[in-house]
Design an enzyme around this catalytic site. Sequence first.
Site, PDB file in Angstrom:
ATOM      1  N   PRO A 206     -30.385 -44.115 -39.433  1.00 19.05           N
ATOM      2  CA  PRO A 206     -30.595 -42.598 -39.367  1.00 19.05           C
ATOM      3  C   PRO A 206     -31.077 -41.969 -38.355  1.00 19.05           C
ATOM      4  CG  PRO A 206     -31.705 -44.055 -41.163  1.00 19.05           C
ATOM      5  CD  PRO A 206     -31.228 -44.915 -39.900  1.00 19.05           C
ATOM      6  N   THR A 211     -23.802 -36.923 -39.336  1.00 19.11           N
ATOM      7  CA  THR A 211     -23.204 -35.580 -39.902  1.00 19.11           C
ATOM      8  C   THR A 211     -23.121 -34.512 -38.730  1.00 19.11           C
ATOM      9  OG1 THR A 211     -24.912 -35.954 -41.590  1.00 19.11           O
ATOM     10  CG2 THR A 211     -24.273 -33.589 -41.548  1.00 19.11           C
ATOM     11  N   GLU A 427     -58.090 -52.604 -27.450  1.00 19.63           N
ATOM     12  CA  GLU A 427     -57.001 -51.739 -26.743  1.00 19.63           C
ATOM     13  C   GLU A 427     -56.873 -52.645 -25.227  1.00 19.63           C
ATOM     14  OE1 GLU A 427     -54.756 -50.523 -28.409  1.00 19.63           O
ATOM     15  OE2 GLU A 427     -56.012 -50.264 -30.199  1.00 19.63           O
TER      16      GLU A 427
END
Length: 618
Positions: A206, A211, A427
């Site tokens: 996608p 298109t 982190e």
Amino acid sequence: MKPRSQSFIIYVLLFTAIIAMVYFTVNQQNAKVVDIPINQLAADIREGKVKSITEDDSRLQITYKNNDQKSSTKDPNTPLITQLIDLGVTPDDLAVEDISVDIKLPGSFLGIISILSYILPFIILIALFWFIFRQAQGSNTAALSFGKSKARMFTGDHPTVTFEDVAGVEEAKEELQEIVEFLREPQKFIALGARIPKGVLLVGAPGTGKTLMAKAVSGEAGVPFFSISGSEFVEMFVGVGASRVRDLFEQAKRHSPSIVFVDEIDAVGRHRGAGLGGSHDEREQTLNQLLVEMDGFDTDTNVIIIAATNRPDILDPALLRPGRFDRRVTLDRPDIKGREEILEVHVKGKPIAPDVDLADIARSTPGFVGADLENLVNEAAILAARRNKRIIERPEFMESIERVIAGPERKSRLINPSEKRIIAYHEAGHAVVINALPEADNVQKVSIISRGEAGGYTIAFPEEDRMLKSRKQIMSDMITLLGGRAAEEIVFNDITSGASNDLERATKLARTMVMRLGMSDALGPMVYGKKEELVFLGREISEQRDYSEHIAEQIDTAIQELVQNAYQKAKDILNQYRTELDKVAEKLLEVESITAAQFFEIFPTPVEKTGGIPQIAV
């Protein structure tokens, strides 16, 4: 007449009818005056009670000296004075009492108003019913066109999209250039006995531009372009989808040479005879009609079918055979050069700062497809406008990359100091492990600012795009994912729920290595388990076990060993670089976000990362 105009007229008529009825009712109520016979009027005149009389045709409006209002009726063929004299009123009575007698001449306009006040409501109601029945008749006409195609037709006279607007898929453009040449010069191919592919299937993830590519083919060829979605064929009523397919191809043949583009063809082209509780008859009839139209007896039409899907594995085999969709064009995720070309397309017409390096942005966006890059440029423009800038600068692009990956910042989220410290070490653990592993990617940014559902994040990008991943690289990904949990245990001697997503991804990687990639020493190069999915539902719901319970035990053991070994190696790395871990966490608590340059000032890349012998085997 449009349905909206009809509704407006109906509302106007209803409003007018209500006003007319209210006006008529009020007038009727106001007209409720005491009516007396004319002989009573004559008696009141003789007694001297009457002040004035107003004659309006045959109606008499009487005003008494005490200001009472009454009405009466006279003979329309006889004058009022004559009738009063006949009833005993003498001229002296009229003169002495000085009674004012006014005679109104009959007016045609007032008569018309009086008549309309009675018949206008009925006229409006009749008109209302007429509009309602007319609208119902229009609905019946729409029902007759229920089986007509809903495809939208675009002419190729003024193309809005061409191949210049599509970047990053050069091989796909070369494949489709043949289609364009055939539509422009079909005789060149026919003279050599060549048959152009009747159907082209665009396959890709996608957002890769399927298109957009179909629109570009239409724009380049300059022929009529019919666009429709696969879901628009399927309706509740059996036979409607097949009727729409027939109508679509009839329209395309009338305008040939032409292109028919079916987006998301998997909605109608799924494998027949599969699905939960049997097949869908309407969908299968639609697919059967599509198969016939694409390869029926009429094979000389210059109609080319272009379809797009991101699930070619669930399409019916009859749809993919030569003669129907006999060419498959794959639109891959763009590489670094393709991403740079796509960015150049999307920044056209936008004020970009001179220091913005699109190659650097392309390098920072591995795995992004065309839609992601378009969204990235748009987010950067929105951020620049929000900051009242006249040009889009590099910080906006860097911020938009993080927004696309992790979501917008949640600075308003309140985090207590103890949790903030845990997130900082979590982190920092990811970042230190990434920098210490030779096969891992390079740290780009570390932050403890919440984005989306994440309390903090660490971004790492590879130096170059990769198509293949080695066993060591997958293991380094697992170790990196577990670095946050390992840091929590080492520093706080406790663990939290913050690593839930990391654990899930690490376990999935280990399972994939053992069962899909054959990377387990104990189980060897074999694939275990066959995935099964309901084609009608389009998702995997089970896995067929083609192995024994003994092998299942070994699979569980191998997965557990991989995860445990990765976790232990993450702890070894953090124990070795504990000083750097503390420095990175303290810096995060101070500034909340650190860039790659700031990170490498605290923790320079070890020798083994730059090409030396790694101290920790992976």
